[in-house]
Design an enzyme around this catalytic site. Structure first.
Site, mmCIF file in Angstrom:
data_model
loop_
_atom_site.group_PDB
_atom_site.id
_atom_site.type_symbol
_atom_site.label_atom_id
_atom_site.label_comp_id
_atom_site.label_asym_id
_atom_site.label_seq_id
_atom_site.Cartn_x
_atom_site.Cartn_y
_atom_site.Cartn_z
ATOM 1 C CG HIS A 1 -0.513 -5.090 -8.167
ATOM 2 N ND1 HIS A 1 -1.499 -5.741 -8.863
ATOM 3 C CD2 HIS A 1 0.384 -6.034 -7.805
ATOM 4 C CE1 HIS A 1 -1.200 -7.028 -8.921
ATOM 5 N NE2 HIS A 1 -0.056 -7.235 -8.286
ATOM 6 C CD GLN B 1 5.084 -2.618 -8.573
ATOM 7 O OE1 GLN B 1 5.016 -3.355 -7.604
ATOM 8 N NE2 GLN B 1 5.896 -2.838 -9.584
#
Ligand SMILES: Cc1cc2nc3c(=O)[nH]c(=O)nc-3n(C[C@H](O)[C@H](O)[C@H](O)COP(=O)(O)OP(=O)(O)OC[C@H]3O[C@@H](n4cnc5c(N)ncnc54)[C@H](O)[C@@H]3O)c2cc1C
Ligand code: SF4
Ligand code: SF4
Ligand code: FES
Lengths: 236, 592
Positions: free
Chosen positions: B244, B242
């Site tokens: 951000h 991921q």
């Protein structure tokens, strides 16, 4: 060409060195806002892998890297190199035994933290299906206390802590007050008993070094004053 | 100095590697029943959980009515349907109880007028299956992780849990198919220790440090994954990393999604609130993969800010200094220190930053490590458990929702602790250690302490981080991934000639970081191989050359194994699409 600064670093390897010495390193300031920790990493990764120090979060929240820089305790990860006067002298936190280079032994510091019962003490069972209630005003009383990162910058800057090996020190006392100040806690009596001691709150002579040293802008002196007040009030 | 004396052997019923949220929660549970020890590389409160800002999701319904099924739907949708729905149901139902327990332990949550826990909006969390953003994330200002980790450690102190602080786990020890403990190095004193256990848990955290721009702490080097791969066991879905949306430009430190939850929003160089083009309903609170791609897209199309046009701005000043001081004090501090900006007055320059690892060691919802494939059902590896960011349950599938990780680490830490205690109690004796336990790891360390190799950890790691940023981040193509594979192979070759400067035993950070680099090189291969094979785009894994999700061929989990020759072999297993009690959420197109 990037600007360079000199780090003068305390070095000591117990397996090799009879006594500590200082070593100079050139550090390139490669971006504005570069931190002392970035400089230490640059040394380790590019010049000299033998340098030892602690670090984890690199943003001032884990409390790993309290160091004495130009005579003042601070966290290397949130200290801008540009804000420091040269030569930049980097030493381990004062008064704790040195393990190697900038790494100190925190055993004594933590043992004092354990003494003050650093956990919520409750006697009344909590509601079974929901949180305990606490008003925003009561919760506000924990601000300036719960944020402590246990970095030891305060305690190791405190002359009373240096002088009295049994003095609990500002960090442990601030922790004691963090729980006493918590509307949910029911352990005040036990804790006040512990800190009401000549190696407890009464060892603090309000020298205020601890406030200056705290990288989280907390105020251990005020916490200690509150403890003293609570002890005195309890006696009547 | 190469003469390393004996190996010290410790025996405990349960051994947990890692003292972040997951490890401590597990320790609290297991130690109630059996002899439990925690090994950790850093003092417990220095673990990365301390950095978590925004909060922990739970449908307490303190601010507005909420329902665990909505939370479940959001999590499944957020995962781009790669999450295992049995585990997701399990977690979402348990969430309120988990948060209430934390409060009872003393965690200093922020409060609302009636005295209950404060909850805020967070990306991807909605009411009624996507209608609008909901206040579900329970917060202690923007220092939730700090409040949580300290509270858990305090409880461990109270319950006298045994800790081995500043011990570095090197390898898993197995006897046949049974995990019987770990080999570790005592960082402070030097020396080998074997922790012999009936049940062993990895709670070693994330792997973000193989990227250069990252919100992760220095210690997030994914050791648990490297160790698991070396033990011949698989790791799952590593290609799902991921990014951000809001890392501080230039340094990567995180600005919590809570900042947008409190009303902040993103703008490009024209001052345009561009998220309305990408996610018309929830805009800046769309899930992270969507927002990060939007930012990257703006920058790619010349709408980035600054002289190089390589960032966008997060505007916060309009929400008022009061809200910022009350709800986001840590963010104010971070931006002031790291960007030199007063965010009550100026917008913050941000870029996507590597943040969270959806992949990890495969487990079921009991935190038991499991091995399976497309044909064979999953079976537990005896004595081995994993929880927290290093595990892949899989709750987060292809993309994690904000505030679901603190929940994940609490739920599966707790359940894992209980399961380990049960398992340990069911074994009358420890399964014995094998002959020469830890031999390979001991030899590698002694090899490093005697090394004369010319290569150094620093430059190899620098190249790994930079090239991963460049070739394997928000956008990927076959070309960049093939290139990255070659780079890692080359770095791996160089690593064979590694040497370290520090040959001493006491606090040898050079040794520890070199062992960490070995782990990073090992699992980075798995990230890249998984990403290269997966010819679709799903959640955080976005292939420019395959921009569509492909449920026919790719609704399955990747498993990566390390082969003898150092290469990676891929295998797959099905997604557990069937929840425990409710009907499944069928894959749909994701719009926010
Ligand atoms: C800046 C930031 C903000 C975040 N905010 C949120 C949020 O608001 N909400 C949310 O839900 N999630 C958030 N997350 C994610 C969340 O914080 C993490 O996913 C979670 O804390 C991971 O916890 P953990 O227990 O798995 O691992 P960690 O807390 O990372 O702990 C890992 C532990 O393993 C130990 N360890 C590692 N390797 C070894 C080894 N080789 N030997 C011995 N010990 C080892 C370490 O010492 C440490 O104790 C955030 C993450 C970041 C980076
Ligand atoms: S105020 Fe008290 S605790 Fe603080 S430095 Fe002075 S003596 Fe020490
Ligand atoms: S009070 Fe401040 S200086 Fe002292 S340990 Fe806590 S954070 Fe560090
Ligand atoms: S590295 Fe965590 S406080 Fe500095």
């Amino acid at each position: 060409m990037a600007k360079t600064v000199t780090f003068t670093i305390f070095r000591y390897d117990p397996e090799r060195d009879k006594r500590p010495y200082y070593k100079n390193y050139k550090v390139e300031v490669r971006r504005p806002g570069m931190m002392v920790l970035d400089g230490l990493n640059q040394i380790r990764w590019e010049q000299d892998g033998t340098l030892a120090y602690r670090r984890s979060c690199r943003e001032g929240v884990c409390g790993s890297d309290g160091l004495n820089i130009n005579g003042v305790n601070m966290l290397s990860c949130i200290t801008h190199i540009e804000d420091l006067k040269e030569p930049i002298v980097i030493q381990p936190l004062p008064s704790l035994p040195v393990i190697k280079d900038l790494v100190v032994d925190f055993t004594d510091f933590f043992s004092k933290y354990y003494i003050v019962k650093p956990y919520l003490i409750t006697k009344t069972p909590p509601p079974s299906d929901r949180e305990r209630l606490q008003s925003p005003e009561d919760r506000k009383k924990l601000d300036g206390l719960y944020e402590c990162i246990l970095c030891a910058c305060c305690s190791t800057s405190c002359p009373s802590f240096w002088a009295d090996p049994d003095y609990l020190g500002p960090a442990a006392l601030l922790k004691a007050w963090r729980f006493i100040a918590d509307s949910r806690d029911e352990g005040s009596d036990e804790r006040l008993e512990i800190v009401n001691d000549r190696h407890g709150v009464w060892r603090c002579h309000t020298i205020l070094n601890c406030i200056e040293a705290c990288p989280k802008q907390l105020n251990p002196t005020e916490a200690i004053a509150n403890l003293k007040k609570a002890i005195v009030q309890r006696k009547f | 100095m190469g003469n390393i004396p004996d190996v010290i052997i410790h025996k405990h019923d349960v051994v947990i590697v890692g003292a972040g949220g997951a490890g401590l929660r597990a320790a609290l549970e297991a130690s109630k029943v059996v002899n439990t020890a925690v090994i950790t590389q850093v003092f417990p409160t220095r673990s990365h959980t301390v950095s978590a800002q925004g909060g922990i999701a739970a449908t307490l319904g303190n601010m507005e009515p909420d329902n665990w099924l909505w939370h479940m739907f959001d999590t499944v949708k957020g995962s781009d349907y790669l999450g295992d729905q049995d585990a997701i149901e399990f977690m979402c139902r348990m969430a309120p109880e988990i948060v209430i327990e934390l409060e009872h332990m003393g965690m200093p949550f922020s409060r609302i007028e009636n005295g209950k826990i404060f909850q805020r909006r967070f990306g991807g969390h909605t009411r009624e299956f996507g209608k609008d953003a909901i206040q579900r994330t329970c917060a202690a200002a923007d220092r939730t992780g700090h409040a949580m980790l300290h509270t858990l450690y305090e409880q461990c102190v109270k319950n006298q849990v045994i800790f081995y602080n500043e011990f570095f786990a090197i390898d898993l020890i197995m006897n046949e198919d049974h995990v019987v403990g770990v080999l570790a190095w005592d960082i402070v004193n030097g020396g080998f220790h074997i922790f012999h256990a009936k049940a062993t848990m990895f709670a070693t955290g994330g792997y973000g440090r193989c990227y250069k721009t990252t919100s992760n702490a220095h210690i997030c080097t994914g050791d648990g994954l490297g160790i698991t791969l070396r033990a011949g066991l698989p790791v799952e879905d590593l290609e799902f990393v991921q990014f951000h949306p809001t890392g501080i430009y230039g340094v990567g430190n995180l600005i919590t999604e809570g900042a947008r939850g409190e009303g902040g929003y993103l703008i490009n160089k024209d001052g345009e609130r561009f998220m309305k083009r990408y996610a018309p309903t929830v805009m800046d609170l769309a899930s992270r993969d969507v927002v990060s791609r939007a930012i990257a897209e703006e920058i790619r199309n010349g709408r980035g800010c600054g002289p190089k046009g390589d960032y966008v701005l997060l505007k916060l000043d309009h929400i008022g200094a009061n809200v910022i001081n009350e709800r986001l004090p840590g963010i104010w501090e971070l931006t002031y220190v790291f960007a030199g900006i007063d965010c009550t007055k100026e917008p913050i320059p941000v870029v996507p930053t590597c943040h969270y690892c959806m992949g990890g060691i495969p487990t079921n919802y009991y935190a038991e490590v499991v091995v399976g494939n497309m044909e064979q059902p999953e079976t537990p590896v005896k004595g081995f458990y994993a929880a927290g960011e290093c595990a892949c349950v899989s709750i987060h599938g292809a993309n994690r929702l904000g505030s679901n990780s603190l929940l994940d680490i609490m739920v599966f830490g707790k359940v894992g602790g209980q399961k380990m205690a049960e398992f340990a109690e069911s074994l009358p004796e420890h399964v014995p250690l094998p002959e020469n336990p830890g031999k390979d790891g001991i030899e590698r360390v002694i090899g490093l302490l005697n090394s004369t190799g010319k290569e150094r950890m620093g430059p190899i790691w620098e190249e790994l981080k930079e090239s991963m940023d460049y070739n394997c981040s928000v956008f990927r193509t076959e070309e960049t991934l093939v290139k990255q594979k070659a780079i890692i192979n080359e770095l791996w070759k160089r690593f064979q000639n590694i040497g370290i400067d520090d040959k001493s035993r006491v606090y040898n950070l050079d040794l520890v970081e070199t062992l960490e680099l070995e782990n990073m090189l090992t699992y980075s291969k798995a990230i890249v191989e998984g990403a290269l094979a997966r010819t679709e785009s799903r959640g955080a894994h976005y292939r420019d050359d395959y921009p569509k999700r492909d449920d026919v061929n790719w609704l399955k989990h990747t498993l990566a194994y390390l082969e003898e020759d150092g290469s990676i072999r891929l295998d797959y297993k099905p997604v557990r699409l069937k929840p425990l009690t409710v009907p499944p959420f069928e894959p749909k197109e994701r719009v926010y």
